[in-house]
Design an enzyme around this catalytic site. Structure first.
Site, PDB file in Angstrom:
ATOM      1  N   TYR A 160       0.777  -1.168  -0.005  1.00 45.32           N
ATOM      2  CA  TYR A 160      -0.098  -0.010  -0.003  1.00 45.32           C
ATOM      3  C   TYR A 160       1.100   1.343  -0.058  1.00 45.32           C
ATOM      4  O   TYR A 160       2.148   1.074   0.225  1.00 45.32           O
ATOM      5  CB  TYR A 160      -1.019  -0.003   1.072  1.00 45.32           C
ATOM      6  CG  TYR A 160      -2.282  -1.097   1.028  1.00 45.32           C
ATOM      7  CD1 TYR A 160      -3.305  -0.546   0.453  1.00 45.32           C
ATOM      8  CD2 TYR A 160      -1.882  -2.358   1.292  1.00 45.32           C
ATOM      9  CE1 TYR A 160      -4.348  -1.432   0.379  1.00 45.32           C
ATOM     10  CE2 TYR A 160      -2.991  -3.231   0.869  1.00 45.32           C
ATOM     11  CZ  TYR A 160      -4.201  -2.745   0.481  1.00 45.32           C
ATOM     12  OH  TYR A 160      -5.359  -3.847   0.298  1.00 45.32           O
TER      13      TYR A 160
ATOM     14  N   ARG B 248      -7.044 -14.444   8.214  1.00 44.39           N
ATOM     15  CA  ARG B 248      -7.765 -15.452   7.181  1.00 44.39           C
ATOM     16  C   ARG B 248      -8.702 -16.383   7.981  1.00 44.39           C
ATOM     17  O   ARG B 248      -9.685 -17.062   7.761  1.00 44.39           O
ATOM     18  CB  ARG B 248      -7.005 -15.963   6.087  1.00 44.39           C
ATOM     19  CG  ARG B 248      -6.645 -15.000   5.142  1.00 44.39           C
ATOM     20  CD  ARG B 248      -5.663 -15.667   4.141  1.00 44.39           C
ATOM     21  NE  ARG B 248      -4.450 -15.707   4.745  1.00 44.39           N
ATOM     22  CZ  ARG B 248      -3.413 -16.816   4.394  1.00 44.39           C
ATOM     23  NH1 ARG B 248      -3.815 -17.415   3.074  1.00 44.39           N
ATOM     24  NH2 ARG B 248      -2.407 -17.209   4.708  1.00 44.39           N
TER      25      ARG B 248
END
Length: 251
Positions: free
Chosen positions: A67, A210
């Site tokens: 990012y 996750r």
């Protein structure tokens, strides 16, 4: 937009009449130096809104995984020749400016930051990651942050990269030596046994991402050492309830 006009060698997801389609990424526009103070302001404003308007307890700055802040920090994506490119202090400048601004806006104790020293996300990498991130954490230390969140290895991939060795213990030691007192959080492919080992070895927190998708009762499963549901990767990027809300919980 990005630090430099370098196209990532990866795919992005677009919707074609509601169907996800992977396509090549576009070439970003290099940000002008005059735009960067506004970006720093936007981070601080977003943090202030999160805490004062939305009622959040705090925020985590995303400085990882390719990012924007990670792009500026790493030489693989930053080819600038101004005060935000070239040397390690210059490339780290935007990440540190953003973190200071957010901590000033809401308090260091409500601010954390996530970093990924060697994750090669979308070609965003640096051949001198150890020196770069030790510099970063040393300059984060005086800000009184709530936590430093470190992704070990490649996000969602191997915890060790033979071509990108990294000493995470030295990174934490550099932070502590500079006076950093915030919690040290580790992440990437942890299971219960590995997490117990990390805490026993002195890490303060272990993050799970996750596994929460496929285990709505993950905390209970870890507490009871119960088996985990496998993540259905085929439905990870869309497909209705399947693979999102239909994972079973323990009886």
């Amino acid at each position: 937009m990005g630090p430099s006009a370098i196209a990532a060698k990866t795919k992005t997801v677009l919707l074609d009449k509601g169907t996800p389609v992977f396509t090549d990424t576009s070439l970003p526009r290099a940000l002008d130096v005059s735009e960067l103070p506004g970006i720093v302001h936007d981070y601080a404003a977003a943090a202030r809104n999160a805490v004062t308007t939305a009622g959040f307890d705090g925020v985590e700055i995303h400085g990882a995984n390719g990012y924007l802040l990670d792009q500026f920090a790493k030489s693989g994506s930053n080819q600038r020749t101004d005060d935000y490119g070239g040397s390690i202090p210059n490339r780290a400048r935007l990440m540190l400016e953003v973190t200071r601004a957010v901590a000033d806006a809401i308090g260091g104790g409500r601010t954390g930051i996530r970093i990924s020293p060697v994750t090669p996300a979308n070609d965003v990498a640096d051949p001198h990651a150890q020196a770069l991130f030790e510099y970063i954490v040393k300059h984060l230390a005086p800000l009184g942050l709530a936590f430093i969140h470190v992704i070990e290895g490649a996000t969602g991939g191997p915890r060790e990269l033979p071509d990108r060795p990294f000493d995470y213990a030295a990174l934490k030691a550099a932070y502590r030596a500079a006076g950093g007192k915030g919690a040290w959080m580790v992440n990437n492919s942890y299971d219960r046994a590995l997490a117990d080992q990390a805490v026993a070895n002195g890490d303060d927190l272990v993050a799970f991402g996750r596994p929460f998708i496929s285990n709505p009762d993950l905390v209970r499963r870890l507490r009871e050492n119960a088996p985990l549901n496998a993540l259905n990767k085929a439905t990870l990027y869309g497909g209705g309830a399947e693979g999102y809300t239909d994972y079973p919980a323990l009886d």
